[in-house]
Design an enzyme around this catalytic site. Sequence first.
Site, PDB file in Angstrom:
ATOM      1  N   GLU A  96      -0.686   1.470   1.369  1.00 42.87           N
ATOM      2  CA  GLU A  96      -1.639   0.360   1.419  1.00 42.87           C
ATOM      3  C   GLU A  96      -3.043   0.737   0.943  1.00 42.87           C
ATOM      4  O   GLU A  96      -4.023   0.079   1.304  1.00 42.87           O
ATOM      5  CB  GLU A  96      -1.720  -0.194   2.837  1.00 42.87           C
ATOM      6  CG  GLU A  96      -0.414  -0.791   3.316  1.00 42.87           C
ATOM      7  CD  GLU A  96      -0.601  -1.636   4.551  1.00 42.87           C
ATOM      8  OE1 GLU A  96      -0.618  -2.862   4.410  1.00 42.87           O
ATOM      9  OE2 GLU A  96      -0.746  -1.065   5.650  1.00 42.87           O
ATOM     10  N   HIS A 115      -8.656   0.187   7.997  1.00 45.08           N
ATOM     11  CA  HIS A 115      -7.477  -0.671   8.167  1.00 45.08           C
ATOM     12  C   HIS A 115      -6.710  -0.156   9.371  1.00 45.08           C
ATOM     13  O   HIS A 115      -6.422   1.031   9.464  1.00 45.08           O
ATOM     14  CB  HIS A 115      -6.579  -0.647   6.932  1.00 45.08           C
ATOM     15  CG  HIS A 115      -5.216  -1.241   7.212  1.00 45.08           C
ATOM     16  ND1 HIS A 115      -5.062  -2.533   7.692  1.00 45.08           N
ATOM     17  CD2 HIS A 115      -3.961  -0.722   7.130  1.00 45.08           C
ATOM     18  CE1 HIS A 115      -3.774  -2.768   7.866  1.00 45.08           C
ATOM     19  NE2 HIS A 115      -3.087  -1.689   7.543  1.00 45.08           N
ATOM     20  N   HIS A 117      -3.839  -1.306  12.880  1.00 41.32           N
ATOM     21  CA  HIS A 117      -2.931  -2.233  13.556  1.00 41.32           C
ATOM     22  C   HIS A 117      -3.345  -2.285  15.023  1.00 41.32           C
ATOM     23  O   HIS A 117      -2.505  -2.388  15.901  1.00 41.32           O
ATOM     24  CB  HIS A 117      -1.482  -1.752  13.432  1.00 41.32           C
ATOM     25  CG  HIS A 117      -1.083  -1.364  12.041  1.00 41.32           C
ATOM     26  ND1 HIS A 117      -0.168  -0.381  11.756  1.00 41.32           N
ATOM     27  CD2 HIS A 117      -1.497  -1.852  10.826  1.00 41.32           C
ATOM     28  CE1 HIS A 117      -0.014  -0.274  10.433  1.00 41.32           C
ATOM     29  NE2 HIS A 117      -0.817  -1.143   9.848  1.00 41.32           N
ATOM     30  N   HIS A 186       0.442  -8.207  11.234  1.00 41.50           N
ATOM     31  CA  HIS A 186       0.259  -6.859  10.701  1.00 41.50           C
ATOM     32  C   HIS A 186      -0.916  -6.122  11.349  1.00 41.50           C
ATOM     33  O   HIS A 186      -0.718  -5.154  12.069  1.00 41.50           O
ATOM     34  CB  HIS A 186       0.080  -6.976   9.176  1.00 41.50           C
ATOM     35  CG  HIS A 186      -0.132  -5.686   8.466  1.00 41.50           C
ATOM     36  ND1 HIS A 186      -0.116  -5.576   7.105  1.00 41.50           N
ATOM     37  CD2 HIS A 186      -0.382  -4.435   8.915  1.00 41.50           C
ATOM     38  CE1 HIS A 186      -0.325  -4.314   6.753  1.00 41.50           C
ATOM     39  NE2 HIS A 186      -0.497  -3.615   7.834  1.00 41.50           N
TER      40      HIS A 186
HETATM   41 MN    MN Z   1      -0.951  -1.528   7.680  1.00 41.26          MN
END
Ligand code: MN
Length: 255
Positions: A96, A115, A117, A186
Amino acid sequence: MLRFTLLVLGLCLAGLPAAAQPDAKLIEDLVVANRVLADLGVVDGFGHVSVRHDKDSNRYLMSRSMAPALVKAEDILEYDLDSVAVDARGQALFLERFIHGEIYKARPDVKAIVHSHSPSVIPFGVSKTRLQPIYHMSSFMGVDVPVFEIRDVAGSASDLLVRNARLGAALANVLGDKTVVLMRGHGSVTVGTSIPQVVFRAYYAEMNARLQSEAIKLGAVTYLTADEAAASAKTNDALVMRPWELWKRKVTKPE
Ligand code: MN
């Protein structure tokens, strides 16, 4: 002719990106950020943090594909804004990474990106209840936190990962000029103008989500107004070094 060719070659070599090494302090802060975010529970085995290169705004720095808590300086790689590693050194890259490259392209003001979760944020990406600033620490979010619906771009059978530039650009577009974007089913992305600020934001976005879920259980909730959020965010931006120094000490103190 040979001498001329050698001269041209020599000039070209001299003109190559003069081994624009990033500041060692930037690398150090990026390593610390990886560990701090893991220590704070924002990232676990997954998630990543990057910083724009201080000498070349068309590059960014991020670790190879690995758990953030284990990142060392030698794991940091340089990427161009198409998220191609300048020298991958044979290492696996985050699938990603396009999240980072495409946001840096779209947002010249952004210098660092997380980024994750982080768990408390997830419910707000999948329900009709919007994530909103419940207290001053998360005022940076503003009152209109966008949600990225990957189905709009990738259809209904994707693996939910932002695994190419097209998806990264679509995510950057939904982020717009905001500081945080949720990703349905996500996680989320937080952006900032420095490593300490983006770590602050990633942590307090998670904390806000946790507290907002608690408050909702109690009944009607009073959120910050847009003006309160703007005023408070300005105040906090001058204070991000205070928690950063604390968090940094926790992950760097001798055993
Ligand atoms: Mn991810």
